[in-house]
Motif scaffolding. Structure first.
Motif, short mmCIF file in Angstrom:
data_model
loop_
_atom_site.label_atom_id
_atom_site.label_comp_id
_atom_site.label_asym_id
_atom_site.label_seq_id
_atom_site.Cartn_x
_atom_site.Cartn_y
_atom_site.Cartn_z
N UNK A 67 4.85 -7.84 7.91
CA UNK A 67 4.23 -6.38 7.02
C UNK A 67 5.63 -5.44 7.46
N UNK A 68 6.57 -4.75 7.00
CA UNK A 68 6.92 -4.03 6.88
C UNK A 68 6.22 -2.19 7.35
N UNK A 69 6.21 -2.43 8.82
CA UNK A 69 5.24 -1.00 9.16
C UNK A 69 6.02 0.00 8.45
N UNK A 70 5.00 1.57 8.47
CA UNK A 70 5.69 3.00 7.27
C UNK A 70 5.65 2.88 8.51
N UNK A 91 4.36 -1.49 3.07
CA UNK A 91 3.28 -0.41 3.57
C UNK A 91 4.58 0.54 3.32
N UNK A 92 3.45 1.71 2.69
CA UNK A 92 4.58 3.60 1.98
C UNK A 92 3.51 4.73 3.02
N UNK A 93 4.21 5.75 3.26
CA UNK A 93 2.99 7.02 4.17
C UNK A 93 4.00 7.82 3.33
N UNK A 94 3.25 8.74 3.34
CA UNK A 94 3.57 9.89 2.88
C UNK A 94 4.74 10.33 3.24
N UNK A 95 5.14 10.91 4.73
CA UNK A 95 6.23 11.19 5.22
C UNK A 95 7.72 10.01 5.24
N UNK A 96 7.78 9.37 4.08
CA UNK A 96 8.70 8.10 3.70
C UNK A 96 9.18 8.73 2.60
N UNK A 97 8.68 9.71 1.92
CA UNK A 97 9.20 10.05 0.45
C UNK A 97 9.11 11.52 0.72
N UNK A 104 0.60 -1.04 0.06
CA UNK A 104 -0.24 -0.16 0.02
C UNK A 104 0.64 0.78 -0.06
N UNK A 105 0.72 2.37 -0.41
CA UNK A 105 1.14 3.24 -0.33
C UNK A 105 -0.10 4.51 -0.36
N UNK A 106 -0.20 4.88 0.42
CA UNK A 106 -0.94 6.34 0.74
C UNK A 106 0.73 7.81 1.22
N UNK A 107 -0.39 8.41 0.81
CA UNK A 107 -0.09 10.08 0.88
C UNK A 107 -0.04 10.43 2.19
N UNK A 108 -1.06 10.00 2.78
CA UNK A 108 -1.17 10.33 4.47
C UNK A 108 -0.14 9.96 5.11
N UNK A 109 -0.90 10.60 6.67
CA UNK A 109 0.73 10.33 7.48
C UNK A 109 0.91 8.68 7.62
N UNK A 110 1.59 8.47 8.55
CA UNK A 110 1.96 7.03 9.46
C UNK A 110 1.08 6.82 10.16
N UNK A 111 0.04 7.47 10.99
CA UNK A 111 -0.61 7.40 12.14
C UNK A 111 -1.85 7.16 11.07
N UNK A 112 -2.35 7.56 10.22
CA UNK A 112 -3.76 7.49 9.39
C UNK A 112 -3.42 6.27 8.36
N UNK A 113 -2.26 6.14 7.55
CA UNK A 113 -1.95 5.15 7.14
C UNK A 113 -2.44 3.18 7.94
N UNK A 114 -1.75 3.59 9.40
CA UNK A 114 -2.04 2.42 10.19
C UNK A 114 -3.24 2.02 10.83
N UNK A 115 -3.86 2.95 11.02
CA UNK A 115 -5.30 3.30 11.57
C UNK A 115 -5.93 2.36 10.72
N UNK A 116 -5.84 2.82 9.39
CA UNK A 116 -6.68 2.65 8.19
C UNK A 116 -6.33 0.70 8.54
#
Length: 247
Positions: A244-247, A146-152, A121-133
């Motif tokens: 799962x490689x957590x963001x 798992x990739x979130x916005x702050x990772x890039x 999964x690749x979300x532009x949201x925060x790590x916390x928002x992605x994890x909650x989803x």
């Protein structure tokens, strides 16, 4: 609204040319698009900037690093961009517990793995928002990445977030699944393809015009649409073999 363009048009896929499905989160796996629209409206009102709701909705799918300038202009981004993102995140946190999975999302990862795909999964949201989803999806622990916005450095529609997802999943080429034209443009920037879904509020015509190779109703229709493109059938993968490689 300013519309960033980060690359070429998404292409039509050929069987065997991609090995990794890169799933969007908001509007694709969970029904959270309008929660984000409300949170952004609240944030803009907090700082005294008037942005119509429909315009905010058109920008959902970009990361917050790009959305503010896109809907309110560069001057607002320079002046209060960080404050807007802070207020948005606080407001979204107040309503996030009412977010629910979209049809077919709860077992989508497992089904795609069984088709032979690597899945991230690749979300532009925060790590916390992605994890909650992802907490709403019983098989999220089987994801390859798992990739979130702050990772890039730059979020959608730049290719960075999708490229990192493919790399973390151990794949070589990605096929995106998403609900917005920004997902489709991300696929184009990546040099890949995108399957559109209708659960985020963009129409079939808009997604196809942006370059999606096909559009389906929701996550429950994704496996059938990707079946003939899968790299190979590798059978079910047990949770113990995938962490799962957590963001």
């Amino acid at each position: 609204m300013q519309t960033p363009d980060d690359g070429a048009r998404a292409r039509r896929p050929e069987p065997g040319t991609a090995d990794t499905v890169v799933l969007d989160v908001d509007g694709t796996l969970v029904d959270s698009v309008y929660h984000h629209v409300w949170a952004w409206q609240h944030a803009f009102a907090e700082v005294g900037v008037d942005v119509p709701l429909w315009q905010v909705h058109r920008a959902i799918g970009m990361g917050g690093d790009r959305l503010v300038a896109a809907v309110a202009g560069d001057a607002v981004e320079r002046g209060v961009g960080d404050r807007l993102r802070e207020v948005h995140d606080e407001a979204y946190e107040r309503v996030v517990r009412t977010v629910r999975p979209l049809p077919g999302a709860e077992d989508l990862v497992t089904t795609l793995l069984e088709q032979g795909w690597r899945v991230g999964v690749a979300s532009s949201g925060t790590r916390e928002q992605t994890a909650t989803a992802l907490e709403l999806l019983p098989d999220a622990h089987r994801l390859d990445a798992v990739v979130a916005g702050p990772d890039v450095d730059t979020t959608k529609p730049a290719a960075d977030i999708a490229r990192l997802c493919v790399e973390r999943a151990g794949g070589s080429a990605g096929l995106l699944v998403g609900d917005t034209v920004w997902d489709v443009r991300t696929a184009g920037a990546l040099g890949g393809a995108c399957l559109g879904v209708l659960t985020g509020g963009f129409s079939e015509a808009e997604l196809l015009d942006a370059g999606a190779f096909a559009v389906v109703g929701s996550a429950e229709d994704v496996p059938a649409a990707l079946h003939d493109l899968a790299p190979h059938h590798r059978g079910a993968v047990t949770p113990s073999t995938r962490e799962v490689p957590r963001a």
